[in-house]
Design a protein around this motif. Structure first.
Motif, PDB file in Angstrom:
ATOM      1  N   ASP A 203       0.805  -1.215   0.155  1.00 54.77           N
ATOM      2  CA  ASP A 203      -0.072  -0.044   0.014  1.00 54.77           C
ATOM      3  C   ASP A 203       1.123   1.311  -0.018  1.00 54.77           C
ATOM      4  N   ALA A 204       0.669   2.206  -0.976  1.00 46.55           N
ATOM      5  CA  ALA A 204       1.692   3.329  -1.215  1.00 46.55           C
ATOM      6  C   ALA A 204       1.489   4.343   0.063  1.00 46.55           C
ATOM      7  N   ARG A 205       0.228   4.275   0.599  1.00 46.29           N
ATOM      8  CA  ARG A 205       0.111   5.162   1.719  1.00 46.29           C
ATOM      9  C   ARG A 205       0.963   4.594   2.982  1.00 46.29           C
ATOM     10  N   VAL A 206       0.875   3.301   3.338  1.00 50.08           N
ATOM     11  CA  VAL A 206       1.544   2.677   4.164  1.00 50.08           C
ATOM     12  C   VAL A 206       3.498   3.016   4.162  1.00 50.08           C
ATOM     13  N   ARG A 207       3.443   2.701   2.894  1.00 52.57           N
ATOM     14  CA  ARG A 207       5.065   3.207   2.638  1.00 52.57           C
ATOM     15  C   ARG A 207       5.421   4.569   2.801  1.00 52.57           C
ATOM     16  N   SER A 208       4.506   5.440   2.104  1.00 51.78           N
ATOM     17  CA  SER A 208       4.644   6.829   2.465  1.00 51.78           C
ATOM     18  C   SER A 208       4.807   7.175   4.066  1.00 51.78           C
ATOM     19  N   ILE A 209       3.838   6.606   5.165  1.00 54.53           N
ATOM     20  CA  ILE A 209       3.909   6.812   6.267  1.00 54.53           C
ATOM     21  C   ILE A 209       5.270   6.326   6.940  1.00 54.53           C
ATOM     22  N   ALA A 210       5.932   5.294   6.460  1.00 54.92           N
ATOM     23  CA  ALA A 210       7.148   4.663   7.039  1.00 54.92           C
ATOM     24  C   ALA A 210       8.346   5.482   6.600  1.00 54.92           C
ATOM     25  N   LEU A 211       8.213   5.783   5.191  1.00 55.98           N
ATOM     26  CA  LEU A 211       9.492   6.949   4.936  1.00 55.98           C
ATOM     27  C   LEU A 211       9.306   8.218   5.556  1.00 55.98           C
ATOM     28  N   ARG A 212       8.411   8.694   5.604  1.00 56.99           N
ATOM     29  CA  ARG A 212       8.211  10.115   6.443  1.00 56.99           C
ATOM     30  C   ARG A 212       8.569   9.823   8.106  1.00 56.99           C
ATOM     31  N   ALA A 213       8.273   8.543   8.496  1.00 59.02           N
ATOM     32  CA  ALA A 213       8.785   8.373  10.029  1.00 59.02           C
ATOM     33  C   ALA A 213      10.135   8.210  10.228  1.00 59.02           C
ATOM     34  N   ASP A 214      11.073   7.992   8.847  1.00 59.29           N
ATOM     35  CA  ASP A 214      12.156   7.926   9.153  1.00 59.29           C
ATOM     36  C   ASP A 214      12.976   9.117   9.456  1.00 59.29           C
ATOM     37  N   GLY A 215      13.865   9.077  10.773  1.00 59.16           N
ATOM     38  CA  GLY A 215      14.761  10.132  11.221  1.00 59.16           C
ATOM     39  C   GLY A 215      14.070  10.729  12.316  1.00 59.16           C
ATOM     40  N   LEU A 216      12.775  10.569  12.443  1.00 55.91           N
ATOM     41  CA  LEU A 216      12.124  11.028  13.826  1.00 55.91           C
ATOM     42  C   LEU A 216      12.768  10.471  15.082  1.00 55.91           C
ATOM     43  N   SER A 217      12.556  11.319  15.986  1.00 55.19           N
ATOM     44  CA  SER A 217      13.105  10.901  17.329  1.00 55.19           C
ATOM     45  C   SER A 217      12.148   9.759  17.989  1.00 55.19           C
ATOM     46  N   ALA A 218      12.791   9.130  18.895  1.00 51.63           N
ATOM     47  CA  ALA A 218      12.392   7.827  19.497  1.00 51.63           C
ATOM     48  C   ALA A 218      10.943   8.293  20.212  1.00 51.63           C
ATOM     49  N   GLN A 219      11.142   9.570  20.787  1.00 49.95           N
ATOM     50  CA  GLN A 219       9.844  10.034  21.602  1.00 49.95           C
ATOM     51  C   GLN A 219       8.656  10.161  20.518  1.00 49.95           C
ATOM     52  N   THR A 220       9.209  10.843  19.444  1.00 44.15           N
ATOM     53  CA  THR A 220       8.011  11.313  18.266  1.00 44.15           C
ATOM     54  C   THR A 220       7.555   9.953  17.685  1.00 44.15           C
ATOM     55  N   LEU A 221       8.367   8.929  17.611  1.00 45.91           N
ATOM     56  CA  LEU A 221       7.909   7.666  17.114  1.00 45.91           C
ATOM     57  C   LEU A 221       6.976   6.891  18.022  1.00 45.91           C
ATOM     58  N   ASP A 222       7.360   7.189  19.459  1.00 49.49           N
ATOM     59  CA  ASP A 222       6.241   6.363  20.323  1.00 49.49           C
ATOM     60  C   ASP A 222       5.132   7.005  20.385  1.00 49.49           C
ATOM     61  N   ALA A 223       5.001   8.281  19.977  1.00 51.22           N
ATOM     62  CA  ALA A 223       3.772   9.171  19.917  1.00 51.22           C
ATOM     63  C   ALA A 223       2.925   8.710  18.892  1.00 51.22           C
ATOM     64  N   LEU A 224       3.486   8.470  17.665  1.00 46.75           N
ATOM     65  CA  LEU A 224       2.890   7.960  16.581  1.00 46.75           C
ATOM     66  C   LEU A 224       2.331   6.705  16.768  1.00 46.75           C
ATOM     67  N   LEU A 225       3.355   5.724  17.575  1.00 46.51           N
ATOM     68  CA  LEU A 225       2.619   4.374  17.618  1.00 46.51           C
ATOM     69  C   LEU A 225       1.286   4.465  18.455  1.00 46.51           C
ATOM     70  N   VAL A 226       1.561   5.159  19.447  1.00 42.90           N
ATOM     71  CA  VAL A 226       0.099   5.469  20.341  1.00 42.90           C
ATOM     72  C   VAL A 226      -1.036   5.888  19.452  1.00 42.90           C
ATOM     73  N   MET A 227      -0.940   6.906  18.696  1.00 43.99           N
ATOM     74  CA  MET A 227      -1.940   7.270  17.524  1.00 43.99           C
ATOM     75  C   MET A 227      -2.205   6.105  16.667  1.00 43.99           C
ATOM     76  N   VAL A 228      -1.530   5.579  16.290  1.00 45.84           N
ATOM     77  CA  VAL A 228      -1.753   4.399  15.294  1.00 45.84           C
ATOM     78  C   VAL A 228      -2.601   3.284  15.891  1.00 45.84           C
ATOM     79  N   ASN A 229      -1.915   2.912  17.249  1.00 43.30           N
ATOM     80  CA  ASN A 229      -2.902   1.827  17.862  1.00 43.30           C
ATOM     81  C   ASN A 229      -4.331   2.488  18.240  1.00 43.30           C
ATOM     82  N   GLU A 230      -4.306   3.676  18.529  1.00 40.57           N
ATOM     83  CA  GLU A 230      -5.766   4.140  18.853  1.00 40.57           C
ATOM     84  C   GLU A 230      -6.497   4.309  17.839  1.00 40.57           C
ATOM     85  N   ALA A 231      -6.143   4.477  16.526  1.00 36.37           N
ATOM     86  CA  ALA A 231      -6.958   4.453  15.374  1.00 36.37           C
ATOM     87  C   ALA A 231      -7.292   3.097  14.924  1.00 36.37           C
ATOM     88  N   ARG A 232      -6.331   2.196  15.113  1.00 40.25           N
ATOM     89  CA  ARG A 232      -6.809   0.663  14.932  1.00 40.25           C
ATOM     90  C   ARG A 232      -8.059   0.308  16.018  1.00 40.25           C
TER      91      ARG A 232
END
Length: 167
Positions: free
Chosen positions: A108-137
Protein backbone atom coordinates in the motif's frame (compact mmCIF):
# COMPACT_ATOMS: atom_id res chain seq x y z
CA UNK A 1 -8.37 -35.17 5.48
CA UNK A 2 -7.00 -31.70 6.23
CA UNK A 3 -3.77 -30.89 8.00
CA UNK A 4 -5.80 -30.27 11.16
CA UNK A 5 -6.71 -33.98 11.04
CA UNK A 6 -3.08 -35.08 10.57
CA UNK A 7 -1.92 -37.73 12.99
CA UNK A 8 0.01 -36.36 15.94
CA UNK A 9 2.95 -38.59 15.01
CA UNK A 10 3.48 -36.73 11.71
CA UNK A 11 4.61 -33.24 12.74
CA UNK A 12 6.43 -32.54 9.47
CA UNK A 13 3.25 -32.64 7.40
CA UNK A 14 1.00 -30.72 9.76
CA UNK A 15 0.09 -27.36 8.27
CA UNK A 16 1.82 -27.95 4.93
CA UNK A 17 -1.38 -27.36 2.96
CA UNK A 18 -2.24 -24.17 4.87
CA UNK A 19 1.26 -22.80 4.43
CA UNK A 20 1.22 -23.50 0.69
CA UNK A 21 -2.25 -22.02 0.30
CA UNK A 22 -1.20 -18.97 2.35
CA UNK A 23 1.80 -18.39 0.08
CA UNK A 24 -0.41 -18.60 -3.00
CA UNK A 25 -2.84 -16.10 -1.48
CA UNK A 26 0.02 -13.80 -0.48
CA UNK A 27 1.59 -13.87 -3.93
CA UNK A 28 -1.79 -13.41 -5.65
CA UNK A 29 -3.89 -11.36 -3.21
CA UNK A 30 -6.63 -10.59 -5.74
CA UNK A 31 -8.64 -13.81 -5.96
CA UNK A 32 -9.96 -12.79 -9.37
CA UNK A 33 -6.42 -12.62 -10.76
CA UNK A 34 -5.10 -15.69 -8.93
CA UNK A 35 -4.03 -18.36 -11.41
CA UNK A 36 -5.50 -21.82 -11.34
CA UNK A 37 -3.24 -24.65 -10.25
CA UNK A 38 -2.39 -25.64 -13.82
CA UNK A 39 -1.27 -22.13 -14.71
CA UNK A 40 0.53 -21.78 -11.37
CA UNK A 41 2.39 -25.05 -12.01
CA UNK A 42 3.43 -23.67 -15.42
CA UNK A 43 4.71 -20.45 -13.79
CA UNK A 44 6.63 -22.51 -11.23
CA UNK A 45 8.27 -24.53 -14.04
CA UNK A 46 9.14 -21.36 -15.98
CA UNK A 47 10.66 -19.62 -12.95
CA UNK A 48 12.47 -22.52 -11.31
CA UNK A 49 12.91 -25.14 -14.02
CA UNK A 50 11.41 -27.66 -11.60
CA UNK A 51 8.51 -29.86 -12.61
CA UNK A 52 5.27 -30.08 -10.65
CA UNK A 53 1.86 -30.76 -12.11
CA UNK A 54 -1.18 -28.60 -11.55
CA UNK A 55 -3.10 -31.57 -10.18
CA UNK A 56 -0.35 -32.43 -7.71
CA UNK A 57 -0.06 -28.78 -6.67
CA UNK A 58 -3.82 -28.72 -6.00
CA UNK A 59 -3.56 -31.95 -4.00
CA UNK A 60 -0.77 -30.48 -1.86
CA UNK A 61 -2.58 -27.17 -1.34
CA UNK A 62 -5.82 -28.88 -0.32
CA UNK A 63 -4.21 -31.51 1.91
CA UNK A 64 -5.24 -34.40 -0.33
CA UNK A 65 -1.58 -35.40 -0.73
CA UNK A 66 1.32 -34.96 1.64
CA UNK A 67 4.11 -36.96 0.08
CA UNK A 68 6.10 -34.04 -1.28
CA UNK A 69 9.61 -34.89 -2.37
CA UNK A 70 12.65 -32.88 -1.30
CA UNK A 71 13.07 -31.73 -4.90
CA UNK A 72 9.47 -30.46 -5.04
CA UNK A 73 9.92 -28.83 -1.64
CA UNK A 74 12.97 -26.97 -2.97
CA UNK A 75 11.09 -25.95 -6.12
CA UNK A 76 8.15 -24.57 -4.12
CA UNK A 77 10.48 -22.78 -1.69
CA UNK A 78 12.44 -21.21 -4.55
CA UNK A 79 9.31 -20.06 -6.36
CA UNK A 80 7.71 -18.49 -3.28
CA UNK A 81 10.99 -17.08 -1.95
CA UNK A 82 10.91 -18.88 1.38
CA UNK A 83 13.35 -21.32 2.96
CA UNK A 84 12.37 -24.99 2.50
CA UNK A 85 12.07 -25.24 6.29
CA UNK A 86 9.06 -22.90 6.03
CA UNK A 87 6.92 -25.87 5.04
CA UNK A 88 8.22 -28.12 7.82
CA UNK A 89 8.81 -25.93 10.87
CA UNK A 90 6.17 -23.92 12.71
CA UNK A 91 8.89 -21.69 14.13
CA UNK A 92 10.32 -20.86 10.71
CA UNK A 93 6.82 -20.43 9.26
CA UNK A 94 5.87 -17.94 12.00
CA UNK A 95 9.02 -15.91 11.41
CA UNK A 96 8.55 -15.85 7.62
CA UNK A 97 4.82 -15.08 7.97
CA UNK A 98 5.69 -12.05 10.12
CA UNK A 99 8.03 -10.83 7.38
CA UNK A 100 5.35 -11.46 4.75
CA UNK A 101 2.87 -9.34 6.74
CA UNK A 102 5.30 -6.43 6.54
CA UNK A 103 5.80 -6.97 2.81
CA UNK A 104 2.03 -7.10 2.27
CA UNK A 105 1.49 -3.92 4.29
CA UNK A 106 4.18 -2.16 2.27
CA UNK A 107 2.28 -2.88 -0.97
CA UNK A 108 0.00 0.00 0.00
CA UNK A 109 1.59 3.27 -1.14
CA UNK A 110 0.10 5.13 1.84
CA UNK A 111 1.68 2.72 4.32
CA UNK A 112 5.04 3.10 2.55
CA UNK A 113 4.62 6.86 2.59
CA UNK A 114 3.99 6.91 6.34
CA UNK A 115 6.99 4.65 6.99
CA UNK A 116 9.29 6.77 4.82
CA UNK A 117 8.14 10.00 6.45
CA UNK A 118 8.72 8.53 9.92
CA UNK A 119 12.37 7.76 9.17
CA UNK A 120 14.66 10.05 11.13
CA UNK A 121 12.11 11.10 13.74
CA UNK A 122 13.14 10.93 17.39
CA UNK A 123 12.27 7.91 19.54
CA UNK A 124 9.81 10.04 21.49
CA UNK A 125 8.01 11.15 18.33
CA UNK A 126 7.92 7.59 16.98
CA UNK A 127 6.42 6.39 20.28
CA UNK A 128 3.76 9.12 20.08
CA UNK A 129 2.93 8.06 16.51
CA UNK A 130 2.64 4.43 17.64
CA UNK A 131 0.14 5.47 20.30
CA UNK A 132 -1.90 7.35 17.68
CA UNK A 133 -1.85 4.43 15.22
CA UNK A 134 -2.83 1.96 17.95
CA UNK A 135 -5.74 4.18 18.97
CA UNK A 136 -6.82 4.50 15.32
CA UNK A 137 -6.75 0.68 15.01
CA UNK A 138 -8.99 0.44 18.09
CA UNK A 139 -11.44 2.97 16.62
CA UNK A 140 -11.58 0.93 13.40
CA UNK A 141 -12.02 -2.26 15.44
CA UNK A 142 -8.85 -3.80 13.98
CA UNK A 143 -6.87 -6.42 15.84
CA UNK A 144 -3.65 -5.40 17.57
CA UNK A 145 -0.48 -5.71 15.51
CA UNK A 146 2.44 -7.65 16.91
CA UNK A 147 5.81 -5.94 17.21
CA UNK A 148 8.79 -7.39 15.38
CA UNK A 149 9.76 -9.30 18.54
CA UNK A 150 6.46 -11.19 18.42
CA UNK A 151 4.78 -9.40 21.31
CA UNK A 152 1.57 -7.47 20.99
CA UNK A 153 2.18 -3.80 20.34
CA UNK A 154 1.34 -1.75 23.37
CA UNK A 155 0.56 1.87 23.86
CA UNK A 156 3.85 3.18 25.17
CA UNK A 157 4.01 6.45 26.94
CA UNK A 158 5.58 9.07 24.68
CA UNK A 159 9.23 9.39 25.60
CA UNK A 160 9.49 5.85 26.93
CA UNK A 161 12.34 3.79 25.55
CA UNK A 162 10.95 1.50 22.86
CA UNK A 163 13.76 -0.89 22.07
CA UNK A 164 11.40 -3.81 21.50
CA UNK A 165 13.36 -6.04 23.87
CA UNK A 166 12.18 -7.55 27.11
CA UNK A 167 14.11 -8.37 30.24
Amino acid sequence: MTSADAPLGRPLVQGFDQRLQGLIETMYPDERKRPGYTRLAKEIREVTGGAISGTYLWELATGKKRNVTLEQLDVLAEFFGVPPEYFLSSEVAERVDAQLKVAIALRDARVRSIALRADGLSAQTLDALLVMVNEARKLERLSPVEDADGGAATNRQPGAQGSGTTD
